[in-house]
Design a protein around this motif. Structure first.
Motif, PDB file in Angstrom:
ATOM      1  N   VAL A 127      -2.334 -14.490   7.451  1.00 54.63           N
ATOM      2  CA  VAL A 127      -2.447 -13.230   8.198  1.00 54.63           C
ATOM      3  C   VAL A 127      -1.916 -12.069   7.368  1.00 54.63           C
ATOM      4  O   VAL A 127      -2.519 -10.988   7.326  1.00 54.63           O
ATOM      5  CB  VAL A 127      -1.666 -13.321   9.533  1.00 54.63           C
ATOM      6  N   ILE A 128      -0.785 -12.305   6.686  1.00 52.14           N
ATOM      7  CA  ILE A 128      -0.194 -11.257   5.844  1.00 52.14           C
ATOM      8  C   ILE A 128      -1.093 -10.963   4.648  1.00 52.14           C
ATOM      9  O   ILE A 128      -1.298  -9.799   4.268  1.00 52.14           O
ATOM     10  CB  ILE A 128       1.209 -11.669   5.358  1.00 52.14           C
ATOM     11  N   ARG A 129      -1.645 -12.023   4.036  1.00 53.67           N
ATOM     12  CA  ARG A 129      -2.544 -11.821   2.889  1.00 53.67           C
ATOM     13  C   ARG A 129      -3.718 -10.932   3.280  1.00 53.67           C
ATOM     14  O   ARG A 129      -4.069  -9.994   2.565  1.00 53.67           O
ATOM     15  CB  ARG A 129      -3.073 -13.163   2.363  1.00 53.67           C
ATOM     16  N   GLU A 130      -4.315 -11.233   4.427  1.00 57.73           N
ATOM     17  CA  GLU A 130      -5.476 -10.459   4.873  1.00 57.73           C
ATOM     18  C   GLU A 130      -5.093  -9.024   5.228  1.00 57.73           C
ATOM     19  O   GLU A 130      -5.832  -8.076   4.935  1.00 57.73           O
ATOM     20  CB  GLU A 130      -6.114 -11.154   6.078  1.00 57.73           C
ATOM     21  N   GLN A 131      -3.913  -8.876   5.847  1.00 61.08           N
ATOM     22  CA  GLN A 131      -3.445  -7.536   6.207  1.00 61.08           C
ATOM     23  C   GLN A 131      -3.232  -6.684   4.949  1.00 61.08           C
ATOM     24  O   GLN A 131      -3.687  -5.537   4.874  1.00 61.08           O
ATOM     25  CB  GLN A 131      -2.132  -7.649   6.980  1.00 61.08           C
ATOM     26  N   LEU A 132      -2.572  -7.265   3.944  1.00 60.73           N
ATOM     27  CA  LEU A 132      -2.333  -6.541   2.700  1.00 60.73           C
ATOM     28  C   LEU A 132      -3.638  -6.238   1.966  1.00 60.73           C
ATOM     29  O   LEU A 132      -3.808  -5.166   1.370  1.00 60.73           O
ATOM     30  CB  LEU A 132      -1.394  -7.346   1.800  1.00 60.73           C
ATOM     31  N   GLN A 133      -4.569  -7.190   2.021  1.00 59.72           N
ATOM     32  CA  GLN A 133      -5.865  -6.975   1.381  1.00 59.72           C
ATOM     33  C   GLN A 133      -6.578  -5.765   1.978  1.00 59.72           C
ATOM     34  O   GLN A 133      -7.128  -4.934   1.246  1.00 59.72           O
ATOM     35  CB  GLN A 133      -6.741  -8.216   1.529  1.00 59.72           C
ATOM     36  N   GLN A 134      -6.550  -5.658   3.308  1.00 56.98           N
ATOM     37  CA  GLN A 134      -7.191  -4.521   3.969  1.00 56.98           C
ATOM     38  C   GLN A 134      -6.509  -3.205   3.603  1.00 56.98           C
ATOM     39  O   GLN A 134      -7.162  -2.173   3.426  1.00 56.98           O
ATOM     40  CB  GLN A 134      -7.190  -4.723   5.494  1.00 56.98           C
ATOM     41  N   MET A 135      -5.189  -3.234   3.471  1.00 56.14           N
ATOM     42  CA  MET A 135      -4.443  -2.032   3.080  1.00 56.14           C
ATOM     43  C   MET A 135      -4.811  -1.590   1.669  1.00 56.14           C
ATOM     44  O   MET A 135      -4.957  -0.403   1.393  1.00 56.14           O
ATOM     45  CB  MET A 135      -2.935  -2.288   3.176  1.00 56.14           C
TER      46      MET A 135
ATOM     47  N   PRO B  87       7.693  -6.236   9.198  1.00 50.77           N
ATOM     48  CA  PRO B  87       6.256  -5.960   9.070  1.00 50.77           C
ATOM     49  C   PRO B  87       6.011  -4.692   8.258  1.00 50.77           C
ATOM     50  O   PRO B  87       6.724  -3.705   8.428  1.00 50.77           O
ATOM     51  CB  PRO B  87       5.804  -5.794  10.519  1.00 50.77           C
ATOM     52  N   VAL B  88       5.016  -4.770   7.375  1.00 53.47           N
ATOM     53  CA  VAL B  88       4.737  -3.649   6.480  1.00 53.47           C
ATOM     54  C   VAL B  88       4.000  -2.548   7.235  1.00 53.47           C
ATOM     55  O   VAL B  88       2.942  -2.786   7.814  1.00 53.47           O
ATOM     56  CB  VAL B  88       3.886  -4.114   5.274  1.00 53.47           C
ATOM     57  N   ARG B  89       4.591  -1.362   7.227  1.00 54.09           N
ATOM     58  CA  ARG B  89       3.957  -0.219   7.884  1.00 54.09           C
ATOM     59  C   ARG B  89       2.879   0.382   6.990  1.00 54.09           C
ATOM     60  O   ARG B  89       3.081   0.520   5.775  1.00 54.09           O
ATOM     61  CB  ARG B  89       5.002   0.844   8.234  1.00 54.09           C
ATOM     62  N   LYS B  90       1.759   0.720   7.567  1.00 56.82           N
ATOM     63  CA  LYS B  90       0.628   1.251   6.796  1.00 56.82           C
ATOM     64  C   LYS B  90       1.008   2.504   6.015  1.00 56.82           C
ATOM     65  O   LYS B  90       0.619   2.665   4.857  1.00 56.82           O
ATOM     66  CB  LYS B  90      -0.544   1.570   7.730  1.00 56.82           C
ATOM     67  N   GLU B  91       1.778   3.402   6.670  1.00 55.65           N
ATOM     68  CA  GLU B  91       2.145   4.662   6.014  1.00 55.65           C
ATOM     69  C   GLU B  91       3.029   4.400   4.788  1.00 55.65           C
ATOM     70  O   GLU B  91       2.839   5.012   3.725  1.00 55.65           O
ATOM     71  CB  GLU B  91       2.874   5.580   6.993  1.00 55.65           C
ATOM     72  N   LYS B  92       4.009   3.487   4.940  1.00 57.83           N
ATOM     73  CA  LYS B  92       4.915   3.184   3.828  1.00 57.83           C
ATOM     74  C   LYS B  92       4.161   2.483   2.705  1.00 57.83           C
ATOM     75  O   LYS B  92       4.374   2.769   1.524  1.00 57.83           O
ATOM     76  CB  LYS B  92       6.064   2.294   4.317  1.00 57.83           C
ATOM     77  N   PHE B  93       3.269   1.557   3.075  1.00 56.41           N
ATOM     78  CA  PHE B  93       2.477   0.859   2.066  1.00 56.41           C
ATOM     79  C   PHE B  93       1.646   1.858   1.274  1.00 56.41           C
ATOM     80  O   PHE B  93       1.589   1.791   0.037  1.00 56.41           O
ATOM     81  CB  PHE B  93       1.561  -0.176   2.711  1.00 56.41           C
TER      82      PHE B  93
END
Length: 236
Positions: A11-19, A100-106
């Motif tokens: 789930v994290i891999r996919e989330q980071l990939q989308q970011m 959890p990684v926030r989109k804005e911070k990422f």
């Protein structure tokens, strides 16, 4: 730009990939479920997003192995625990993102990482032009270990040779700019080759020691830590 995402949670891999796709859609992205997979791939990446808490080989162990062969990679650690932050700097991590990684911070951190890669590429291409008694030579800045002055001459120590020219340290410092530090009035050192330092000297990976002036030490420490935090590597 080639980017690796290594996390044992799909789930994290996919989330980071989308970011990453949102930030840099033209990048090549490779996904890894463990540090072992990442190391076995034996590929070079511009940026690696690396989880710390993983089974078998954790992210810090993986990073140490990566640093032994990929010194220029920008490492961004992803973890749920704050206590790893100091160990992350031991492997010259660019940044440390908490789950959890926030989109804005990422977006903020990733954008700076991309700029760091662009700066590295620019530095690799940076060259200085010098004239010796018999030759005109163009030297890549990254090939210079350090420069020292002797009376009216400067001596340039490079990977390939040692060159003597008429000139001043001020001229050399201005030409080389970021990535080099004037640790003494008679020495200018490339921070990429530093392996250790003390209050009165700097050692580089050729095992040579360079003098550190007492009044330069505090400024050097700040500049060197800033260099590492920005993703610079040392002892290459």
């Amino acid at each position: 730009m080639k980017i690796a995402i290594c996390d044992d949670e799909s789930v994290i891999r996919e989330q980071l990939q989308q970011m990453v796709i949102r930030q840099k859609p033209d990048s090549e992205i490779c996904l890894f479920a463990s540090g072992k997979q990442l190391l076995e791939a034996e590929e070079s990446f511009d940026i690696i997003l690396l989880d710390i808490q993983m089974k078998e080989i954790n992210g810090l162990e993986t990073a140490r192995a990566l640093r032994s062969r990929c010194t220029d990679t920008v490492l961004i650690f992803i973890t749920a625990l704050k206590e790893y932050v100091y160990e992350a700097f031991d492997v010259s991590a660019f940044h440390y993102l908490l789950k959890p990684v926030r989109k804005e911070k990422f977006a903020e951190v990733f954008d700076r990482a991309v700029k760091e890669i662009e700066k590295q590429e620019e530095q690799r291409e940076r060259r200085i032009f010098i004239k010796t008694r018999n030759r005109h030579v163009t030297i890549p800045a990254q090939d210079i270990y350090y420069i020292e002055s002797q009376k009216r001459k400067v001596i340039i120590h490079t990977r390939q040779e040692i060159l003597e020219i008429y000139g001043t340290m001020n001229e050399m410092e201005k030409q080389l700019g970021e990535g080099f530090y004037r640790c003494h009035r008679g020495y200018l050192v490339n921070m990429a080759y530093i392996t250790e330092y003390s209050a009165d000297s700097i050692q580089i990976n050729t095992r040579e020691e360079i003098y550190m002036a007492k009044d330069k030490y505090q400024g050097f420490v700040k500049a060197y830590l800033r260099y590492l935090r920005r993703g610079g590597v040392s002892g290459v």
